[in-house]
Design a protein around this motif. Sequence first.
Motif, PDB file in Angstrom:
ATOM      1  N   ASP A  53       0.862  -1.173   0.000  1.00 29.81           N
ATOM      2  CA  ASP A  53       0.000   0.000   0.000  1.00 29.81           C
ATOM      3  C   ASP A  53       0.901   1.226   0.000  1.00 29.81           C
ATOM      4  OD1 ASP A  53      -2.262   1.649   0.254  1.00 29.81           O
ATOM      5  OD2 ASP A  53      -1.985   1.737   2.418  1.00 29.81           O
ATOM      6  N   SER A  54       0.466   2.275  -0.657  1.00 31.34           N
ATOM      7  CA  SER A  54       1.298   3.472  -0.749  1.00 31.34           C
ATOM      8  C   SER A  54       1.602   4.029   0.640  1.00 31.34           C
ATOM      9  CB  SER A  54       0.573   4.541  -1.577  1.00 31.34           C
ATOM     10  OG  SER A  54       1.284   5.763  -1.502  1.00 31.34           O
ATOM     11  N   PRO A  55       2.888   4.295   0.945  1.00 33.06           N
ATOM     12  CA  PRO A  55       3.240   4.853   2.249  1.00 33.06           C
ATOM     13  C   PRO A  55       3.077   6.374   2.315  1.00 33.06           C
ATOM     14  CG  PRO A  55       5.222   4.459   0.985  1.00 33.06           C
ATOM     15  CD  PRO A  55       4.079   4.001   0.125  1.00 33.06           C
ATOM     16  N   ILE A  56       2.651   6.992   1.217  1.00 34.54           N
ATOM     17  CA  ILE A  56       2.450   8.441   1.231  1.00 34.54           C
ATOM     18  C   ILE A  56       1.329   8.758   2.212  1.00 34.54           C
ATOM     19  CG2 ILE A  56       1.979  10.475  -0.164  1.00 34.54           C
ATOM     20  CD1 ILE A  56       4.556   8.921  -0.850  1.00 34.54           C
ATOM     21  N   PRO A  57       1.543   9.664   3.155  1.00 35.34           N
ATOM     22  CA  PRO A  57       0.584   9.887   4.248  1.00 35.34           C
ATOM     23  C   PRO A  57      -0.824  10.275   3.786  1.00 35.34           C
ATOM     24  CG  PRO A  57       2.679  10.890   4.768  1.00 35.34           C
ATOM     25  CD  PRO A  57       2.775  10.435   3.341  1.00 35.34           C
ATOM     26  N   LYS A  58      -1.753   9.959   4.675  1.00 37.35           N
ATOM     27  CA  LYS A  58      -3.157  10.304   4.486  1.00 37.35           C
ATOM     28  C   LYS A  58      -3.620  11.148   5.679  1.00 37.35           C
ATOM     29  CE  LYS A  58      -2.475   6.355   2.132  1.00 37.35           C
ATOM     30  NZ  LYS A  58      -1.200   5.599   2.231  1.00 37.35           N
ATOM     31  N   LEU A  59      -4.473  12.097   5.405  1.00 38.82           N
ATOM     32  CA  LEU A  59      -5.082  12.865   6.484  1.00 38.82           C
ATOM     33  C   LEU A  59      -6.357  12.149   6.898  1.00 38.82           C
ATOM     34  CD1 LEU A  59      -5.372  16.622   6.968  1.00 38.82           C
ATOM     35  CD2 LEU A  59      -7.503  15.322   6.945  1.00 38.82           C
ATOM     36  N   VAL A  60      -6.532  11.949   8.184  1.00 40.52           N
ATOM     37  CA  VAL A  60      -7.707  11.229   8.688  1.00 40.52           C
ATOM     38  C   VAL A  60      -8.417  12.099   9.725  1.00 40.52           C
ATOM     39  CG1 VAL A  60      -6.827   8.918   8.246  1.00 40.52           C
ATOM     40  CG2 VAL A  60      -6.238  10.044  10.381  1.00 40.52           C
ATOM     41  N   PHE A  61      -9.730  11.977   9.753  1.00 40.80           N
ATOM     42  CA  PHE A  61     -10.504  12.709  10.756  1.00 40.80           C
ATOM     43  C   PHE A  61     -11.825  12.001  11.000  1.00 40.80           C
ATOM     44  CE2 PHE A  61     -11.587  14.672   6.673  1.00 40.80           C
ATOM     45  CZ  PHE A  61     -12.972  14.653   6.682  1.00 40.80           C
ATOM     46  N   ARG A  62     -12.446  12.351  12.112  1.00 39.97           N
ATOM     47  CA  ARG A  62     -13.747  11.783  12.454  1.00 39.97           C
ATOM     48  C   ARG A  62     -14.812  12.850  12.226  1.00 39.97           C
ATOM     49  NH1 ARG A  62     -14.491   7.388  15.097  1.00 39.97           N
ATOM     50  NH2 ARG A  62     -12.367   7.421  15.880  1.00 39.97           N
ATOM     51  N   TYR A  63     -15.865  12.483  11.478  1.00 35.38           N
ATOM     52  CA  TYR A  63     -16.945  13.422  11.185  1.00 35.38           C
ATOM     53  C   TYR A  63     -18.109  13.147  12.132  1.00 35.38           C
ATOM     54  CZ  TYR A  63     -20.382  16.153   8.632  1.00 35.38           C
ATOM     55  OH  TYR A  63     -21.335  17.078   8.288  1.00 35.38           O
ATOM     56  N   THR A  64     -18.496  14.155  12.899  1.00 37.91           N
ATOM     57  CA  THR A  64     -19.545  13.999  13.912  1.00 37.91           C
ATOM     58  C   THR A  64     -20.869  14.606  13.475  1.00 37.91           C
ATOM     59  OG1 THR A  64     -18.821  16.047  15.004  1.00 37.91           O
ATOM     60  CG2 THR A  64     -17.864  13.966  15.784  1.00 37.91           C
ATOM     61  N   GLY A  65     -20.934  15.125  12.237  1.00 38.76           N
ATOM     62  CA  GLY A  65     -22.182  15.719  11.758  1.00 38.76           C
ATOM     63  C   GLY A  65     -23.245  14.676  11.461  1.00 38.76           C
ATOM     64  N   SER A  66     -24.447  15.152  11.168  1.00 37.48           N
ATOM     65  CA  SER A  66     -25.574  14.244  10.934  1.00 37.48           C
ATOM     66  C   SER A  66     -25.657  13.773   9.484  1.00 37.48           C
ATOM     67  CB  SER A  66     -26.888  14.934  11.323  1.00 37.48           C
ATOM     68  OG  SER A  66     -27.053  16.148  10.588  1.00 37.48           O
ATOM     69  N   GLN A  67     -25.080  14.526   8.556  1.00 41.63           N
ATOM     70  CA  GLN A  67     -25.163  14.170   7.138  1.00 41.63           C
ATOM     71  C   GLN A  67     -23.761  13.970   6.565  1.00 41.63           C
ATOM     72  OE1 GLN A  67     -27.463  17.181   5.138  1.00 41.63           O
ATOM     73  NE2 GLN A  67     -29.390  16.513   6.056  1.00 41.63           N
ATOM     74  N   LEU A  68     -23.481  12.724   6.199  1.00 36.81           N
ATOM     75  CA  LEU A  68     -22.155  12.410   5.656  1.00 36.81           C
ATOM     76  C   LEU A  68     -21.923  13.056   4.299  1.00 36.81           C
ATOM     77  CD1 LEU A  68     -21.823   8.637   6.595  1.00 36.81           C
ATOM     78  CD2 LEU A  68     -20.689  10.573   7.673  1.00 36.81           C
ATOM     79  N   SER A  69     -22.999  13.419   3.594  1.00 41.61           N
ATOM     80  CA  SER A  69     -22.845  14.046   2.280  1.00 41.61           C
ATOM     81  C   SER A  69     -22.145  15.395   2.371  1.00 41.61           C
ATOM     82  CB  SER A  69     -24.218  14.217   1.614  1.00 41.61           C
ATOM     83  OG  SER A  69     -25.073  15.007   2.432  1.00 41.61           O
ATOM     84  N   GLN A  70     -22.196  16.020   3.550  1.00 39.36           N
ATOM     85  CA  GLN A  70     -21.549  17.327   3.710  1.00 39.36           C
ATOM     86  C   GLN A  70     -20.028  17.223   3.724  1.00 39.36           C
ATOM     87  OE1 GLN A  70     -23.229  19.098   7.215  1.00 39.36           O
ATOM     88  NE2 GLN A  70     -25.153  19.657   6.194  1.00 39.36           N
ATOM     89  N   VAL A  71     -19.524  16.000   3.988  1.00 35.95           N
ATOM     90  CA  VAL A  71     -18.071  15.813   4.016  1.00 35.95           C
ATOM     91  C   VAL A  71     -17.479  16.189   2.668  1.00 35.95           C
ATOM     92  CG1 VAL A  71     -16.231  14.097   4.187  1.00 35.95           C
ATOM     93  CG2 VAL A  71     -18.142  14.038   5.785  1.00 35.95           C
ATOM     94  N   LYS A  72     -18.110  15.761   1.593  1.00 37.13           N
ATOM     95  CA  LYS A  72     -17.598  16.045   0.250  1.00 37.13           C
ATOM     96  C   LYS A  72     -17.598  17.543  -0.027  1.00 37.13           C
ATOM     97  CE  LYS A  72     -18.123  14.744  -4.598  1.00 37.13           C
ATOM     98  NZ  LYS A  72     -18.868  13.917  -5.574  1.00 37.13           N
ATOM     99  N   GLN A  73     -18.636  18.223   0.370  1.00 37.97           N
ATOM    100  CA  GLN A  73     -18.717  19.673   0.139  1.00 37.97           C
ATOM    101  C   GLN A  73     -17.597  20.404   0.866  1.00 37.97           C
ATOM    102  OE1 GLN A  73     -22.645  20.922   1.260  1.00 37.97           O
ATOM    103  NE2 GLN A  73     -23.667  19.404  -0.039  1.00 37.97           N
ATOM    104  N   ILE A  74     -17.353  20.023   2.117  1.00 41.35           N
ATOM    105  CA  ILE A  74     -16.296  20.676   2.901  1.00 41.35           C
ATOM    106  C   ILE A  74     -14.926  20.400   2.283  1.00 41.35           C
ATOM    107  CG2 ILE A  74     -15.137  20.705   5.132  1.00 41.35           C
ATOM    108  CD1 ILE A  74     -17.852  20.026   6.409  1.00 41.35           C
ATOM    109  N   LEU A  75     -14.669  19.134   1.969  1.00 37.18           N
ATOM    110  CA  LEU A  75     -13.360  18.788   1.417  1.00 37.18           C
ATOM    111  C   LEU A  75     -13.135  19.438   0.055  1.00 37.18           C
ATOM    112  CD1 LEU A  75     -13.033  15.002   2.369  1.00 37.18           C
ATOM    113  CD2 LEU A  75     -11.673  16.899   3.234  1.00 37.18           C
ATOM    114  N   ASN A  76     -14.150  19.454  -0.796  1.00 33.90           N
ATOM    115  CA  ASN A  76     -14.015  20.089  -2.109  1.00 33.90           C
ATOM    116  C   ASN A  76     -13.628  21.560  -1.982  1.00 33.90           C
ATOM    117  OD1 ASN A  76     -14.458  18.007  -3.910  1.00 33.90           O
ATOM    118  ND2 ASN A  76     -16.674  18.216  -3.862  1.00 33.90           N
ATOM    119  N   LYS A  77     -14.288  22.217  -1.085  1.00 33.53           N
ATOM    120  CA  LYS A  77     -14.029  23.654  -0.900  1.00 33.53           C
ATOM    121  C   LYS A  77     -12.603  23.914  -0.410  1.00 33.53           C
ATOM    122  CE  LYS A  77     -15.492  27.605   1.904  1.00 33.53           C
ATOM    123  NZ  LYS A  77     -16.402  28.061   2.986  1.00 33.53           N
ATOM    124  N   GLU A  78     -12.185  23.226   0.657  1.00 31.26           N
ATOM    125  CA  GLU A  78     -10.865  23.486   1.236  1.00 31.26           C
ATOM    126  C   GLU A  78      -9.739  22.928   0.386  1.00 31.26           C
ATOM    127  OE1 GLU A  78     -10.519  25.571   3.482  1.00 31.26           O
ATOM    128  OE2 GLU A  78     -12.639  25.720   4.027  1.00 31.26           O
TER     129      GLU A  78
END
Length: 889
Positions: A709-734
Amino acid sequence: MNYKPPRWADRFLAWYCNPDLLEEIQGDLYEIHDEKCAAGKPKLARFLFVWYVLRSFRYDVIRRNNKYKNSIFMMTRNNFKIAFRVLWRDWFNTALSMGGLAIGITCFLLMGFYVKQEVSFDHFHSKKDRIYRVWLKEDYGDNKVFFNSVTPLRFEELLEDDFSEIETAIQFNINNYLVGKGDDRNNENVAIISPELFSVFDFKILKGNPAKPLPELNDVILSASYANKYFGDEDPIGKSMGIQIGEEIRDFNVSAVFADIRKESSIQFDMAISNENNKNIYGERAMKAWFNVSQETYVLVGENSHISAVEEKIPDVVMGYLKGSVEEGVYNIGFQPLTDIHLNPDIPLGIAPVGNRDYVYILAVISVLVLVIACINYTTLSVGQSLKRSKEVGVRKVMGAFKSSLINQYLSESLVIAFFATVIGIALANLLLPIFNDLTNADVKLGFELWHIILYLGLVLIIGISSGIYPAFILSRLRITAILKGNNQASRNHYIRKGMVVFQFVVTVFLISSTLIMRQQLNYLHTKDLGFNYNATVSVPLYPDPSANRLSQLIVTAMEKGEILKEKLSQYPDIQDIGLGSHVFGSSGWGRLAFTDDAEVFRRFRLLVVDPYYFNTFHIKMKEGRAFDPKSDLDKRQSIIVNQAAVDYFGLDEPLGNRLPSKRFDDHAIIGVTENFNYSSLHSAVEPLVITQNVAIPYSGISDHGYADSPIPKLVFRYTGSQLSQVKQILNKEWENTFPEEDLNFDFVEENMRYQYANEDRLNRLVMISTILSIIIASLGLLGLTVLVVNSRTKEIGIRKVIGASELTIFKLLAKSFSLQLLLGIVLSIPVTYWLMKDWLSGFAYQIDIGIGIFTLSAVISIIVALTVISFHTIKASKTNPVNSLRSE
């Protein structure tokens, strides 16, 4: 004037007309012709004569070839005609037989074509028998073995120059590059191939020069789908594409377009450049290295040569180059047939994934078993009907029928049922194909090419003859005297019929038990405490700086980019516990490093590079000591954490403050020990793991390393919101604001964890479907046999009711006819199921125990199904007026 009809029409009529009808038809036409001529209408008379001759050219008028009268042809046609009538008359049992066979054929076709696709991987290449993949095994003894199906860069030149038996050697690799220019860039897998690859493999060039698809260093070739992706309807030949290699964005000209590679190919790519770029990509030193593996190497052996001749020369050639560097027998080169790659797990994984050979064989056996059950179902129904047809046999024999003619008659019925069942099965298979492909993640296709038609006709013949031959022989052997006396000789064969019913139950109960065991094991895999929490956790792969060359630089620069993105995401309250790590749970394999310790013992361990917050993201528990302190520079430079498996493996009695057992490693100290958490799938036990912030520590003392598996690091986080679909919107923007020139990719760790057991999930679903189908088929057979038993005991039931038998008593009496067979099937299935499932479970380091409860539940399910089917007709029979039963003949 004497008018005559047209001679050619009169001769044509005499040629085709049946002699028994010719005189009558010809006389009528002559009479009409003469009447019209007498009325002064000779032209109309000739026209009508021709018209009626042509109209009379019908099937029932055409001359029959006498040589076919009373021949096998006429008898066969007559047999099939009678077969249609008999089957239509007894439509209920015909429907049961045909339905069971159709279900079995549907299952057989879907699973059979899937198995065929798996076992025929890479078979479409015309030179497949002469193509081999090269593997390399370095064996230094003391369990110090390095076995790879990727090889050094220099192997292409070595194999072509030093072995005359090898016609061509080519190399293949895939790297990840940014493709495009400016803000419109995509992260793509770009293959680096030898230009001669298309002369070895049967990949079709659609546009460009088939003989030299990559004529220049700065040429690129695209698949048809990628040509459409980047250039739409425009002709891509000669167009320019930017590909970033290292720090430089180079222009590559599209020189060819090739057809999309078939799914059943071990070599897959959509974009490729020439491996003449290897010097710029890997450097001059790598081109001459013997121990740096990166490429898959394939050889095409000459038509008049054999790979064994190459294998004999390999040791001498290798030692000619490496004498003084390694001992004889250490550096071993071998060859794997191309068609062996996809289903052979004994050779290490290369670039392409390897299928599970055992699962393919399991599905092949299941598909055949379900079809066999369907055939047995038809056979038992046919044998059971022998009582009803005994008088028919007697009449036929009195009329002079031979045994062979009776066998042909009943085989004709079987072939008719098999034919229509196959037609229905093919239709159902095509209807269910999209669902099946979705379940198996395959691309199975049912066609109507010549070999498909031959297969379907072969199925009709095999199923028709194998299912019908036994009932045909039973019916044909009935004696006239016994029939006239009312004896049912077929009952003498009830042991064979009951044996076939028992076999049905054995297979059905086996499939039920196997499904329950697989489901329980999968539930265990998904619910076992793994030592970490991955719910609602997101993983975002990062990109290193293009100028980074060494692995340590790649990891460090990606970490630095992760810190920038981490700061942006920390402003969102629903994003918690943001961390960075070189690997994420659910990936294909964490970094594997090796070293020789101070006692000259060869050691292996896994490596995880993290920031101090990674432990919080996944709630990893410490057994002793502490985690990394975000404020401590010393932790960042010198501290490492190990798991309990590493403590045991390295023999560290007092791990805290200790170090890895080799002086070659840079200065470091163990500050904590974690519980053993399952970072790999539960197929394997937990291996020793070293966790660090400073990648230089482990790399300073190792002698070997590798990554699945690629050893290039990954950023990981826990999402506590109610709608997982918002994760994509936040990540796309930032992401767009932070790294506008790079593609965003992210995964939910939970999905990756489930993917680890995708093969087992697919197998379980297919076995469960097969179980349901086998239950349906067995139920159809039981239903038909119950009807026959009830019909054969109508008077007995009536008498018993007259003398006071209750409905429950009659139900018990009739159910008893099948209870022994069902119980015997359950008992016989237990050892078979236990042995096969124990072997399947051996592939997991963590597994359930096969208890008696599973077999008890399987038995209960089987009994309930059987009694439900039997009860319908037995209760119906028990409620029949006994007067009507006693009147029946």
